[in-house]
Scaffold this active site. Structure first.
Site, mmCIF file in Angstrom:
data_model
loop_
_atom_site.group_PDB
_atom_site.id
_atom_site.type_symbol
_atom_site.label_atom_id
_atom_site.label_comp_id
_atom_site.label_asym_id
_atom_site.label_seq_id
_atom_site.Cartn_x
_atom_site.Cartn_y
_atom_site.Cartn_z
ATOM 1 N N SER A 20 0.825 -0.978 -0.567
ATOM 2 C CA SER A 20 0.196 0.481 -0.071
ATOM 3 C C SER A 20 0.986 1.300 0.021
ATOM 4 O O SER A 20 -0.085 2.036 -0.415
ATOM 5 C CB SER A 20 -0.966 -0.021 1.264
ATOM 6 O OG SER A 20 -1.747 -0.669 1.180
ATOM 7 N N LYS B 57 -0.319 3.919 -2.102
ATOM 8 C CA LYS B 57 -1.153 4.708 -3.134
ATOM 9 C C LYS B 57 -0.334 6.678 -2.690
ATOM 10 O O LYS B 57 -1.062 6.989 -3.074
ATOM 11 C CB LYS B 57 -1.622 4.512 -1.454
ATOM 12 C CG LYS B 57 -2.334 3.129 -1.214
ATOM 13 C CD LYS B 57 -3.638 3.144 -0.505
ATOM 14 C CE LYS B 57 -4.299 1.966 -0.728
ATOM 15 N NZ LYS B 57 -3.725 0.326 -0.415
ATOM 16 N N SER C 98 -5.429 3.503 4.370
ATOM 17 C CA SER C 98 -5.118 2.951 3.752
ATOM 18 C C SER C 98 -6.023 1.771 2.611
ATOM 19 O O SER C 98 -6.036 0.345 1.999
ATOM 20 C CB SER C 98 -4.013 1.422 4.080
ATOM 21 O OG SER C 98 -3.560 1.195 2.783
ATOM 22 N N LYS D 220 2.992 6.851 5.467
ATOM 23 C CA LYS D 220 1.999 5.685 4.655
ATOM 24 C C LYS D 220 2.457 4.521 5.296
ATOM 25 O O LYS D 220 4.127 3.892 5.085
ATOM 26 C CB LYS D 220 2.314 5.446 3.139
ATOM 27 C CG LYS D 220 1.277 4.985 2.365
ATOM 28 C CD LYS D 220 -0.237 5.626 3.149
ATOM 29 C CE LYS D 220 -1.095 4.704 2.753
ATOM 30 N NZ LYS D 220 -1.317 3.082 3.420
#
Length: 395
Positions: free
Chosen positions: A155, A158, A219, A345
């Site tokens: 993720s 992203k 997420s 993140k």
């Protein structure tokens, strides 16, 4: 004769029972003795000397040993600087402690001398398969481990998707209030999945801002995918394919080496095909730790407001709680005040392992960006990496 002996024995047992009962009553009503406390027996100043942990055992305490300040197991690569030798007395026992401060000057306390060994800690990240620390202002790599090898990044992907969303809002007539269609059945199924979901699509559309928050903080994979389609101009898997091309084109614009993208969310294609979102190419987004740091640098530099959102512990979006799993934020398990972490993140898949992009700006320093990939101790090692960069004067 035997009867009188039994009677005498019975009388003696009764008397003994009464005596024991009295002693027990008296003992129960005495003030309990307090456990022995620590006191300072002697303090001696010493030349500032570098130490590091001798093993993962032990902890840092306040002077009188009433409060644990840190476990040495959480500081595997930290150099501690001793300035005083303190003999603490505990009951009839005396022990030598050192008053120490870590190199980043975020923890100061007392450690039993046998838990330390002389010399600076040899710095390494033993768990991360790849890692990098970068100066956000200059782009200079300050420390690295396998930093140029492309790896699955889950993720963390992203960040590229969110950059392209920011770019469209900044450079076109689109706004944060623009509506994104979310009615495609594959997106709804993805959002409802116990493995790949989290933020459920209960409406046919959401605003760009709502999906941006769901993708960044919670997420959400379906939110990221829907945003990608929106950036590319539509709301079906055809536009997802177009968006993947935009991701790869942006990577080339930034000269990101061998970075390749096949997913807007970071979910591998082996799972995405169930929802109608497989594309040609490899199974996973593969980007090096250095290139991930560069993506983060572009996002933070060009659109710094992302940090305001990334620093939020949670946010409610359209009635759903979106929880931020960044455990270096204030109030979380691995928070360290002086590091001032405010992003960025998290990521995980079975293939990529735990991944994390961290960032913070310590007072008097440039902003620091760190990346750890495939790291089961992603927060501990990120904190160690940040501490090392500051204590070694690399930034």
């Amino acid at each position: 004769m035997s009867q009188s002996r039994f009677q005498l024995r019975g009388t003696m047992l009764v008397a003994l029972a009464l005596l024991l009962g009295f002693i027990g009553f008296a003992t129960a009503n005495q003030p309990s003795a307090q456990a022995a406390t620590y006191s300072v027996y002697k303090t001696t100043s010493m030349t500032k000397t570098a130490y590091h942990r001798a093993s993962s055992k032990g902890a840092v305490y306040n002077e009188l040993h009433t409060k644990k300040l840190a476990n040495l197991s959480s500081y595997p690569n930290t150099t501690w600087y001793a300035t005083k030798e303190v003999i603490l007395k505990h009951g009839s026992t005396k022990a030598v402690y050192y008053k120490v401060t870590n190199g980043a000057k975020t923890v100061t306390g007392y450690i039993w001398h046998s838990y330390l060994t002389k010399g600076k800690a040899p710095f390494t990240l033993s768990v991360a398969k790849a890692a990098v620390a970068m100066d956000e202002k200059t782009g200079k790599v300050l420390w690295s481990k396998n930093a140029n090898t492309p790896r699955a990044i889950a993720s963390v992907s992203k960040l590229m998707t969110l950059y392209l969303v920011e770019q469209k809002v900044a450079n076109t007539s689109a706004t944060w209030s623009s509506k994104v269609t979310t009615s495609y059945s594959g997106l709804k199924s993805m959002g409802a999945s116990s493995v790949y979901g989290g933020f459920k699509f209960t409406k046919s559309s959401y605003t760009v801002r709502q999906l941006y928050l769901a993708a960044l903080i919670d997420s959400s994979n379906n939110a990221a995918t829907a945003l990608g389609q929106w950036v590319a101009g539509g709301s079906t898997p055809t536009y997802n394919t177009k968006f993947i091309k935009l991701m790869n084109a942006q990577a080339k614009t930034w000269n990101l080496g061998k970075a390749t993208f096949v997913s807007a969310s970071g979910v591998e294609q082996s799972a995405l095909k169930t929802y109608g979102y497989s594309v040609s190419g490899g199974n996973a987004n593969e980007v090096s730790a250095k290139d991930v740091a560069l993506i983060a640098k572009h996002l933070i530099t060009d659109y710094p407001a992302v940090l305001t959102d990334a620093a939020k512990g949670s946010v409610t979006v359209s009635g759903q709680l979106c929880y931020n799993y960044n455990n270096l934020l204030p109030g979380r398990k691995y928070y360290e005040k002086a590091l001032n972490v405010d992003g960025l993140k998290t990521g995980y898949t079975d293939l990529a392992g735990y991944c994390f992009v961290g960032t913070g700006k310590k007072s008097g320093h440039d902003r620091l960006i760190t990346v750890v990939l495939h790291d089961a101790n992603e927060f501990t090692e990120t904190r160690s990496l940040m501490d090392h960069v500051y204590s070694a004067g690399l930034i």
